[in-house]
Design a protein around this motif. Structure first.
Motif, PDB file in Angstrom:
ATOM      1  N   ARG A   1      -8.869   9.268   1.243  1.00 42.38           N
ATOM      2  CA  ARG A   1      -9.371   8.721   2.503  1.00 42.38           C
ATOM      3  C   ARG A   1      -9.591   9.851   3.525  1.00 42.38           C
ATOM      4  NH1 ARG A   1      -5.287   3.719   3.339  1.00 42.38           N
ATOM      5  NH2 ARG A   1      -3.832   5.235   2.446  1.00 42.38           N
TER       6      ARG A   1
ATOM      7  N   GLU B   1       5.994   3.961  10.875  1.00 42.99           N
ATOM      8  CA  GLU B   1       6.390   4.797   9.737  1.00 42.99           C
ATOM      9  C   GLU B   1       5.817   6.204   9.909  1.00 42.99           C
ATOM     10  OE1 GLU B   1       8.568   4.245   7.218  1.00 42.99           O
ATOM     11  OE2 GLU B   1       8.132   6.377   7.132  1.00 42.99           O
TER      12      GLU B   1
ATOM     13  N   LYS C   1      -8.183   8.165  12.459  1.00 43.16           N
ATOM     14  CA  LYS C   1      -8.127   6.751  12.867  1.00 43.16           C
ATOM     15  C   LYS C   1      -7.225   6.579  14.095  1.00 43.16           C
ATOM     16  CE  LYS C   1      -5.220   4.118  10.294  1.00 43.16           C
ATOM     17  NZ  LYS C   1      -4.143   3.525  11.089  1.00 43.16           N
TER      18      LYS C   1
ATOM     19  N   ASN D   1      -3.238  -2.759   6.295  1.00 44.85           N
ATOM     20  CA  ASN D   1      -4.123  -1.708   6.783  1.00 44.85           C
ATOM     21  C   ASN D   1      -4.666  -2.013   8.174  1.00 44.85           C
ATOM     22  OD1 ASN D   1      -4.933  -3.609   4.826  1.00 44.85           O
ATOM     23  ND2 ASN D   1      -6.983  -2.759   4.716  1.00 44.85           N
ATOM     24  N   THR D   2      -4.893  -0.941   8.943  1.00 44.16           N
ATOM     25  CA  THR D   2      -5.452  -1.078  10.300  1.00 44.16           C
ATOM     26  C   THR D   2      -6.586  -0.053  10.444  1.00 44.16           C
ATOM     27  OG1 THR D   2      -3.679   0.414  11.045  1.00 44.16           O
ATOM     28  CG2 THR D   2      -3.370  -1.935  11.469  1.00 44.16           C
TER      29      THR D   2
ATOM     30  N   GLY E   1       0.808  -1.220   0.000  1.00 45.05           N
ATOM     31  CA  GLY E   1       0.000   0.000   0.000  1.00 45.05           C
ATOM     32  C   GLY E   1       0.834   1.260   0.000  1.00 45.05           C
ATOM     33  N   TYR E   2       0.237   2.321   0.528  1.00 47.12           N
ATOM     34  CA  TYR E   2       0.884   3.639   0.561  1.00 47.12           C
ATOM     35  C   TYR E   2       2.156   3.626   1.393  1.00 47.12           C
ATOM     36  CZ  TYR E   2      -3.171   5.746  -1.666  1.00 47.12           C
ATOM     37  OH  TYR E   2      -4.156   6.074  -2.570  1.00 47.12           O
ATOM     38  N   VAL E   3       2.224   2.705   2.362  1.00 45.59           N
ATOM     39  CA  VAL E   3       3.425   2.633   3.197  1.00 45.59           C
ATOM     40  C   VAL E   3       4.377   1.550   2.696  1.00 45.59           C
ATOM     41  CG1 VAL E   3       4.250   2.019   5.507  1.00 45.59           C
ATOM     42  CG2 VAL E   3       2.387   3.609   5.232  1.00 45.59           C
TER      43      VAL E   3
ATOM     44  N   GLU F   1       1.887  11.413   3.062  1.00 49.44           N
ATOM     45  CA  GLU F   1       1.614  11.237   1.637  1.00 49.44           C
ATOM     46  C   GLU F   1       1.880  12.554   0.908  1.00 49.44           C
ATOM     47  OE1 GLU F   1      -2.133   9.246   0.835  1.00 49.44           O
ATOM     48  OE2 GLU F   1      -1.771   7.950   2.554  1.00 49.44           O
TER      49      GLU F   1
ATOM     50  N   THR G   1       0.455   0.934  11.788  1.00 49.56           N
ATOM     51  CA  THR G   1       0.195   1.683  13.026  1.00 49.56           C
ATOM     52  C   THR G   1      -0.796   0.872  13.857  1.00 49.56           C
ATOM     53  OG1 THR G   1       0.509   3.740  11.829  1.00 49.56           O
ATOM     54  CG2 THR G   1      -0.624   3.874  13.955  1.00 49.56           C
TER      55      THR G   1
ATOM     56  N   ASP H   1       1.232  -8.902  -1.710  1.00 52.68           N
ATOM     57  CA  ASP H   1      -0.103  -8.412  -1.346  1.00 52.68           C
ATOM     58  C   ASP H   1      -1.128  -9.424  -1.838  1.00 52.68           C
ATOM     59  OD1 ASP H   1      -1.068  -5.197  -0.689  1.00 52.68           O
ATOM     60  OD2 ASP H   1      -2.607  -6.644  -1.321  1.00 52.68           O
TER      61      ASP H   1
ATOM     62  N   ARG I   1      -3.564  -4.641  -7.405  1.00 51.02           N
ATOM     63  CA  ARG I   1      -2.561  -3.714  -6.883  1.00 51.02           C
ATOM     64  C   ARG I   1      -1.155  -4.160  -7.300  1.00 51.02           C
ATOM     65  NH1 ARG I   1      -3.508  -0.795  -1.015  1.00 51.02           N
ATOM     66  NH2 ARG I   1      -3.270   1.260  -1.918  1.00 51.02           N
TER      67      ARG I   1
END
Ligand SMILES: NC(=O)c1ccc[n+]([C@@H]2O[C@H](COP(=O)([O-])OP(=O)(O)OC[C@H]3O[C@@H](n4cnc5c(N)ncnc54)[C@H](O)[C@@H]3O)[C@@H](O)[C@H]2O)c1
Ligand SMILES: O=c1ccn([C@@H]2O[C@H](COP(=O)(O)OP(=O)(O)O[C@H]3O[C@H](CO)[C@@H](O)[C@H](O)[C@H]3O)[C@@H](O)[C@H]2O)c(=O)[nH]1
Length: 538
Positions: free
Chosen positions: A400, A215, A333, A144-145, A67-69, A219, A185, A90, A95
């Motif tokens: 998001r 991290e 979040k 993701n969390t 993902g983004y991280v 973005e 996270t 993944d 993706r």
């Protein structure tokens, strides 16, 4: 007490949330980080970026979650460590296909060049999660969390289901010792849950070391943040095995980060530091946004107030830009996660303190909407309102928790006609964001009220009002007629309904220049024209 997360895994805390025997207290403070102004109070007793401890050299890394991280972070690790094979895996084949194509799944300045240089050399993207795990010495869990949407803790607690699934996969597949790194996270003490899962499900004799390595990239600036981080944080158990694993990971970052910026501490401090950093950053934005309301009512200018406060070296100038509200996948979040953690620890006052940061953010968006309604003669029915920008900030295609989504929903409720333009967000993404299962199922009725435009000037034609939601450079006033990167606001004005209103939710437009053109500009944190007339402003 037991703090139950929604996956059923238990993070066991003693009565007041204190650590138990295997967890040491923080053994010191960090060295001065690049942006810090206050010197550290104590020195760490643990070696920084430890090199003097016997440790394994990492040669193969697997990152679970592209993902983004996971994508940008591990691409930079591969770039800076040509001797390490990095595989990013993944479960989402679309993706992974995009990572392997010329059109990467995320827009991030500088990312294409990094991926192009390493892909196929020592950087690989794959859906073969098991192979990635099997071959790696060190595994990042970068899944993701999100906030839980139902069940216990819904709306607050982090959904740790993806972390647990990835951890179980590692346990089931691994045939040798591994260092497992929490990159996602997570709530404080998640590493403990991971350890229980790993130990209960692995083959006999296999040893796992668990590290926390949150991290801090943002973005839009991910590549420069990764190249020059303020600090790299590694949390481990203060045991020989824990310190040795931390040293192995420190070596990876030492490929480009100065050793004195790689800091080590206990696992739980590291986990909490991530939530704390995000909460404090978001708190600054809510604080400046709260002051913006006072500015609008008094004639003060929020940019001037930010500037004056930011010159105090104890406060500093960053993260003091008033806006329509913060967005992004993390701030809300992570604060809600902290709120839930505080409540679980029977600390209601602490929970209420942090919750207010998020509540004020919602209020800021509503305040902005009310200003739009008031200025537009108390009705938006059938009026054309153009939203410039849909991403949660500039230089990303990520939407998001974007404030533009909330505004669009409020504007729909007022029965306005909405036109949306964003240079990076795809049309499909906008429809997805505006349709809410169970609330807005009927995409056809949505399409009668919302138009998506791929030209910013066309988007503004015939509009009653233009609302700047994202601070893209291309919405700033062009410097001169030859400047094709900025916006020709005179051209916009000529084709708008009059009076031509612009609502600047990002403070990127100059009131005098916009008024010279003929606009009525209403900016966050600045008094509107109505106020200025009534108070004999000029
Ligand atoms: N986005 C940011 O800027 C940012 C910055 C710092 C930290 N974080 C944190 O990093 C974590 C990841 O965030 P993100 O924005 O990269 O999320 P993301 O949704 O973009 O990516 C997560 C990826 O993990 C994959 N995944 C989920 N479960 C999996 C499994 N069991 N096996 C393999 N793949 C799996 C998903 O398919 C998805 O592609 C979150 O905890 C987030 O809070 C995000
Ligand atoms: O002065 C400011 C700064 C930011 N924002 C808004 O705040 C949101 C978040 O911005 P930013 O923090 O720059 O982006 P993120 O990618 O969400 O990064 C945050 O969240 C990440 C995920 O945890 C962390 O890693 C980063 O350190 C942290 O900055 C965006 O809507 C911004 O427009 C403001 O309104 N005013």
């Amino acid at each position: 007490m037991e703090y139950t997360n929604q996956t059923g895994a238990l993070a066991i805390l003693n009565g007041r949330g204190n650590t138990t025997s295997d967890e040491t207290t923080l053994t010191g403070a960090a060295p001065p980080a690049a942006r810090s102004v206050t010197p550290p109070q104590k020195r760490l007793s643990r070696p920084l970026g430890a090199i003097d401890i016997p440790h394994r050299k990492v040669t193969k890394i697997c990152c679970i979650g592209a993902g983004y991280v996971g994508g940008p972070t591990c691409a930079v690790i591969a770039l800076k460590n040509t001797h390490i094979i990095v595989t990013i895996v993944d479960v989402n084949p679309t993706r992974i296909a995009a990572w392997n194509s010329d059109s990467l799944p995320i827009y991030e300045p500088g990312l294409d060049a990094v991926v192009k240089e390493c892909r196929g050399r020592n950087l690989f993207f794959s859906t073969d999660v098991d192979k990635g795990i099997l071959e790696a010495d060190l595994i990042f869990v970068s899944v993701n969390t999100p906030t839980k949407t139902q069940g216990v803790g819904a709306g607050y607690a982090a959904d740790l289901g993806y972390v647990e699934a990835a951890t179980r996969r590692v346990a089931e597949v691994a045939t040798g010792d591994k260092i497992v790194v929490e990159k996602s996270t997570v709530p404080c003490r998640t590493a403990q849950s991971m350890r229980v899962i790993l130990e209960a499900n692995s083959r006999p004799g296999i040893h796992f070391d668990i590290l926390s390595n949150p991290e801090f990239l943002a973005e839009g600036t991910a590549i420069s943040d990764l190249m020059c981080p303020d600090r790299v944080l590694i949390g481990s158990l203060d045991t020989p095995a824990g310190r040795s694993a931390a040293a192995s990971l420190a070596d990876v970052y030492a490929g480009w980060v100065p050793r004195n910026q790689i800091i080590t501490m206990n696992l739980w401090s590291s986990e909490l530091s991530k939530l704390a950093a995000n909460a404090m950053l978001a708190q600054r934005i809510s604080s400046i946004n709260a002051l913006s309301a006072i500015c609008e009512a008094t004639g003060a200018d929020i940019d001037e107030v930010s500037y004056a406060c930011g010159l105090d070296s104890r406060i500093g100038p960053k993260f003091l830009k008033a806006s329509v509200g913060f967005g992004g996948s993390c701030f809300q979040k992570d604060i809600l996660n902290l709120v839930y953690l505080s409540e679980s620890l029977h600390l209601p006052e602490v929970a209420a303190y942090w919750k207010q940061v998020v509540e004020f953010n919602e209020h800021q968006k509503k305040r902005f909407l009310h200003r739009i309604i008031t200025c537009l003669f108390n009705t938006l029915t059938a009026k054309k309102i153009t939203l410039l920008g849909f991403a949660f900030k500039a230089d990303t295609g990520d939407t998001r928790e974007s404030p533009a989504i909330t505004l669009a929903k409020y504007l729909r409720a007022e029965r306005a006609h909405i036109t949306i333009y964003d240079p990076q967000v795809t049309e499909d993404q906008i429809w997805l964001d505006l349709s809410e299962p169970g609330v807005v199922d009927d995409i056809e009725s949505l399409k009668k009220q919302v138009t998506i435009c791929n030209n910013k000037y066309e988007a503004c034609e015939g509009a009653d009002a233009v609302v700047v939601c994202t601070e893209w450079k291309e919405f700033k006033m062009q410097k001169d007629p030859a400047d094709t990167r900025g916006m020709d606001w005179t051209r916009v004005y000529e084709k708008m309904k009059k009076p031509a209103f612009v609502f600047d939710g990002r403070l990127i437009l100059d009131v005098h220049r916009m008024e010279e053109i003929g606009f009525q500009l209403e900016s966050i944190g600045r008094p509107g024209k109505g106020f200025r007339r009534s108070k004999d402003w000029e």
